[in-house]
Design a protein around this motif. Sequence first.
Motif, mmCIF file in Angstrom:
data_model
loop_
_atom_site.group_PDB
_atom_site.id
_atom_site.type_symbol
_atom_site.label_atom_id
_atom_site.label_comp_id
_atom_site.label_asym_id
_atom_site.label_seq_id
_atom_site.Cartn_x
_atom_site.Cartn_y
_atom_site.Cartn_z
ATOM 1 N N THR A 128 -11.241 -10.977 -15.073
ATOM 2 C CA THR A 128 -10.912 -11.231 -16.479
ATOM 3 C C THR A 128 -9.389 -11.307 -16.618
ATOM 4 O O THR A 128 -8.644 -11.020 -15.668
ATOM 5 C CB THR A 128 -11.464 -10.110 -17.370
ATOM 6 N N GLU A 129 -8.924 -11.672 -17.803
ATOM 7 C CA GLU A 129 -7.478 -11.745 -18.024
ATOM 8 C C GLU A 129 -6.812 -10.397 -17.823
ATOM 9 O O GLU A 129 -5.731 -10.291 -17.233
ATOM 10 C CB GLU A 129 -7.192 -12.275 -19.428
ATOM 11 N N ASP A 130 -7.477 -9.335 -18.295
ATOM 12 C CA ASP A 130 -6.919 -7.986 -18.118
ATOM 13 C C ASP A 130 -6.856 -7.613 -16.643
ATOM 14 O O ASP A 130 -5.884 -7.002 -16.181
ATOM 15 C CB ASP A 130 -7.767 -6.959 -18.878
ATOM 16 N N GLU A 131 -7.928 -7.997 -15.913
ATOM 17 C CA GLU A 131 -7.959 -7.688 -14.483
ATOM 18 C C GLU A 131 -6.881 -8.472 -13.727
ATOM 19 O O GLU A 131 -6.300 -7.973 -12.764
ATOM 20 C CB GLU A 131 -9.344 -7.999 -13.919
ATOM 21 N N LYS A 132 -6.619 -9.692 -14.174
ATOM 22 C CA LYS A 132 -5.572 -10.487 -13.532
ATOM 23 C C LYS A 132 -4.189 -9.852 -13.734
ATOM 24 O O LYS A 132 -3.373 -9.801 -12.807
ATOM 25 C CB LYS A 132 -5.581 -11.919 -14.083
ATOM 26 N N LYS A 133 -3.938 -9.367 -14.942
ATOM 27 C CA LYS A 133 -2.659 -8.705 -15.221
ATOM 28 C C LYS A 133 -2.515 -7.436 -14.401
ATOM 29 O O LYS A 133 -1.442 -7.142 -13.853
ATOM 30 C CB LYS A 133 -2.558 -8.383 -16.707
ATOM 31 N N ALA A 134 -3.611 -6.691 -14.288
ATOM 32 C CA ALA A 134 -3.581 -5.461 -13.489
ATOM 33 C C ALA A 134 -3.323 -5.778 -12.020
ATOM 34 O O ALA A 134 -2.604 -5.051 -11.325
ATOM 35 C CB ALA A 134 -4.895 -4.702 -13.647
ATOM 36 N N ALA A 135 -3.918 -6.891 -11.540
ATOM 37 C CA ALA A 135 -3.735 -7.291 -10.142
ATOM 38 C C ALA A 135 -2.288 -7.679 -9.875
ATOM 39 O O ALA A 135 -1.730 -7.364 -8.809
ATOM 40 C CB ALA A 135 -4.666 -8.455 -9.815
ATOM 41 N N GLU A 136 -1.657 -8.333 -10.847
ATOM 42 C CA GLU A 136 -0.245 -8.717 -10.696
ATOM 43 C C GLU A 136 0.637 -7.469 -10.600
ATOM 44 O O GLU A 136 1.574 -7.415 -9.795
ATOM 45 C CB GLU A 136 0.191 -9.587 -11.870
ATOM 46 N N GLN A 137 0.301 -6.479 -11.401
ATOM 47 C CA GLN A 137 1.072 -5.229 -11.375
ATOM 48 C C GLN A 137 0.869 -4.508 -10.039
ATOM 49 O O GLN A 137 1.824 -3.996 -9.451
ATOM 50 C CB GLN A 137 0.652 -4.331 -12.532
ATOM 51 N N THR A 138 -0.378 -4.502 -9.555
ATOM 52 C CA THR A 138 -0.673 -3.855 -8.270
ATOM 53 C C THR A 138 0.076 -4.550 -7.136
ATOM 54 O O THR A 138 0.610 -3.907 -6.230
ATOM 55 C CB THR A 138 -2.193 -3.884 -7.996
ATOM 56 N N LYS A 140 0.485 -15.181 5.970
ATOM 57 C CA LYS A 140 0.956 -14.243 4.950
ATOM 58 C C LYS A 140 -0.111 -13.175 4.732
ATOM 59 O O LYS A 140 -1.246 -13.284 5.214
ATOM 60 C CB LYS A 140 1.253 -14.971 3.639
ATOM 61 N N ALA A 141 0.270 -12.140 3.966
ATOM 62 C CA ALA A 141 -0.668 -11.109 3.519
ATOM 63 C C ALA A 141 -0.641 -11.082 2.000
ATOM 64 O O ALA A 141 0.350 -11.484 1.377
ATOM 65 C CB ALA A 141 -0.297 -9.749 4.092
ATOM 66 N N GLU A 142 -1.741 -10.642 1.408
ATOM 67 C CA GLU A 142 -1.788 -10.592 -0.058
ATOM 68 C C GLU A 142 -2.807 -9.562 -0.525
ATOM 69 O O GLU A 142 -3.744 -9.201 0.206
ATOM 70 C CB GLU A 142 -2.128 -11.969 -0.633
ATOM 71 N N ILE A 143 -2.615 -9.100 -1.740
ATOM 72 C CA ILE A 143 -3.545 -8.163 -2.377
ATOM 73 C C ILE A 143 -4.747 -8.943 -2.890
ATOM 74 O O ILE A 143 -4.637 -10.063 -3.392
ATOM 75 C CB ILE A 143 -2.860 -7.438 -3.558
ATOM 76 N N GLU A 146 2.855 -6.062 -7.286
ATOM 77 C CA GLU A 146 4.268 -5.670 -7.360
ATOM 78 C C GLU A 146 4.460 -4.296 -6.739
ATOM 79 O O GLU A 146 5.431 -4.068 -5.996
ATOM 80 C CB GLU A 146 4.719 -5.667 -8.826
ATOM 81 N N GLU A 147 3.523 -3.379 -7.003
ATOM 82 C CA GLU A 147 3.618 -2.025 -6.483
ATOM 83 C C GLU A 147 3.449 -1.986 -4.965
ATOM 84 O O GLU A 147 3.988 -1.099 -4.292
ATOM 85 C CB GLU A 147 2.570 -1.135 -7.144
ATOM 86 N N TRP A 148 2.702 -2.946 -4.434
ATOM 87 C CA TRP A 148 2.393 -2.949 -3.003
ATOM 88 C C TRP A 148 3.245 -3.954 -2.218
ATOM 89 O O TRP A 148 2.963 -4.229 -1.050
ATOM 90 C CB TRP A 148 0.902 -3.297 -2.795
ATOM 91 N N LYS A 149 4.277 -4.463 -2.820
ATOM 92 C CA LYS A 149 5.038 -5.520 -2.150
ATOM 93 C C LYS A 149 5.690 -5.041 -0.854
ATOM 94 O O LYS A 149 5.839 -5.811 0.101
ATOM 95 C CB LYS A 149 6.065 -6.133 -3.085
ATOM 96 N N ASP A 150 6.050 -3.766 -0.786
ATOM 97 C CA ASP A 150 6.644 -3.241 0.451
ATOM 98 C C ASP A 150 5.618 -3.231 1.581
ATOM 99 O O ASP A 150 5.944 -3.551 2.732
ATOM 100 C CB ASP A 150 7.196 -1.835 0.220
ATOM 101 N N VAL A 151 4.389 -2.840 1.240
ATOM 102 C CA VAL A 151 3.320 -2.822 2.255
ATOM 103 C C VAL A 151 3.015 -4.243 2.720
ATOM 104 O O VAL A 151 2.834 -4.498 3.925
ATOM 105 C CB VAL A 151 2.047 -2.152 1.694
ATOM 106 N N ILE A 152 2.962 -5.180 1.780
ATOM 107 C CA ILE A 152 2.686 -6.576 2.121
ATOM 108 C C ILE A 152 3.770 -7.117 3.045
ATOM 109 O O ILE A 152 3.486 -7.789 4.053
ATOM 110 C CB ILE A 152 2.587 -7.442 0.837
ATOM 111 N N ALA A 153 5.014 -6.829 2.719
ATOM 112 C CA ALA A 153 6.128 -7.283 3.563
ATOM 113 C C ALA A 153 6.027 -6.696 4.966
ATOM 114 O O ALA A 153 6.297 -7.373 5.972
ATOM 115 C CB ALA A 153 7.450 -6.910 2.910
ATOM 116 N N PHE A 154 5.637 -5.409 5.042
ATOM 117 C CA PHE A 154 5.492 -4.759 6.338
ATOM 118 C C PHE A 154 4.368 -5.414 7.159
ATOM 119 O O PHE A 154 4.519 -5.646 8.367
ATOM 120 C CB PHE A 154 5.204 -3.264 6.147
#
Length: 630
Positions: free
Chosen positions: A500-510, A531-534, A512-520
């Motif tokens: 849903t739209e709310d879930e999409k916004k939450a996923a975008e926030q997540t 690439k890696a992604e949430i 951002e929070e996990w960008k260090d792990v993704i980069a690693f």
Amino acid sequence: MAKKQFKAESKRLLDLMINSIYTHQEIFLRELLSNASDAIDKLAYLSLTDQNVGLSREDFAIDIHVDKKMGLLTISDNGIGMDKEEMEQNLGTIAKSGSLQFKQALDQKDADVDIIGQFGVGFYSAFMVADTVTVLSKKYGSDEANLWQSAGADGYTISPAEKTTVGTDVILKLKADTEDEKYSRFLEQYELQSLVKKYSDYIRYPIRMEVERSRPKAGTEESEEPEYETYTELSTLNSMVPLWQRAKKDVTDEEYETFYRDKFFDYEKPLAKIHLSVEGAVTYKALLYIPARAPYDFYTKDYKKGLQLYSSGVMIMEHCEDLIPDHFRFVRGVVDTQDLSLNISREMLQHDRQLKLICTNLEKKIKQELLRLQKDQREDYEKFFAAFGRQLKYGLVSDYGMHKDALQDLLLFWSAKQGKLVTLGEYVDAMGEDQKHIYYAAGESRSRLSQLPQYEKLQQKGYDVLFMTEEVDEFIPQTLMNYREKDFRSLLTDDLDLATEDEKKAAEQTAEEWKDVIAFLEKTLEGKIKKAEISTQLGSHPVCLVPEGGMSFEMEKYFRRVNPEMAVPVEKVLQVNPEHHALQALRALLPENEEKAAGYAKVLYAQGLILADLPIEDAAAYTDLVCGLM
């Protein structure tokens, strides 16, 4: 007697006719029997208005006589015959067709006459097997008979002769056998019976021959070991009335089945039949069958597709490929028409409008029958689909999807939710109001596909998934694009459009929070993934690998098998589930022990390979890594 030359023809032309136009020597018998039938047709037509003919339809016949000692084969008819002038015209000039002239002279609106041979050169096929051809003929209404004789391109003679009855005898002095060719086989009873059955079984007049048979000697019938004697009797070799020429109401199911078994050598009865009598832009009769099983060579290059083509009961081609589209190549049957433009050899067809009309009409009729079978006899249809479904699928994706409208409703796929095979229509009909797409997964087996992380999420939503397990299946959704305005979404390559739209916004926030792990992860697995992604579509699973760029892993495997040199590796994307404890453990470990976190990342990547049914590059290194972490 002076020998006459063929008018305007040369030895080269006759050699070309004998050696190039006809591809099989045995064709000569079909041609001569067809000519005999033509001659009877002409006299039968005249008998309708001329009472002096004195013959009814039951009196007409064609006789085959064999003289093994002299090497002679004779085909006799009691048809209209020829006089000297007609011999000059019809036998002295190659490609001069008396049958065609006769038909053109008739008023077609009133004429109930059917001439098979309108080609003019069939007679000369006799020189493929004969050193000398003799024609003895007496025309109806004439007191004189004539004898035409030729040994080939050197010319011919015509002389007066004696003949008591009206009609024509064609006498062949067969060539001597060689190491390569056994011409004497055309004097054998079994060979002649087989050829008549194969090519001329449905000529409307009886084709008769003296046939040897065996019976117990008189007085020994009741004994345990009776003595047998050989005798001869005049037998009719052809059946005369084709099954497809009869009205449907006059043919029993047993007759349909017997015809199929005998004609196409199948021990199993067909699943369905199609009996057609069509008049209009093109006129023809057809009898088609849908087999219950695929022949052993069906999916090989040795399989010969095509329907048997007849013209007025005479078989013209045993496998006419142009009468049936390739996606329905499993259909067997016969088509009988006079509307096709046949060339002089009767073996090849002009690719004309009539042929295309017949093919198009048959395609529609076959599809209608398959849809009826699908609706009314589902068990039989699934049996058919198990045998020939792959052919329908290849037909749909071939020619750039040109035939998708004809075939899409005939396909079956496994419904994960319903636990059975369903059509695309049945899948769409069962969709809930909130489901916007047709979901599918292509892979090696249903059991593997049911373990996909993405499938778990769709199950939670109550959505159905089509499992596609054949190589060709991967290309079907891409060919169709959509069905009933519902587009296809692959579990392995596409955004499933579940959030849903709310879930999409939450996923975008997540993210951002996990960008260090993704980069690693991207740094640690550099060269292995693009690439890696949430992802929020993995359910209870920690990771999965998905392809980048629209081409799936199954496609990569397919192209590696078909053409390894042209195969392009598919780039991988590692999707991770931030809610899973394994990813949370990696995230917590990263600041404290980057080396150990890298080991976690490699294990997660290997798990993604396993779930995607892809090989682990170095199995020994993987096991050492797991043991080290333990």
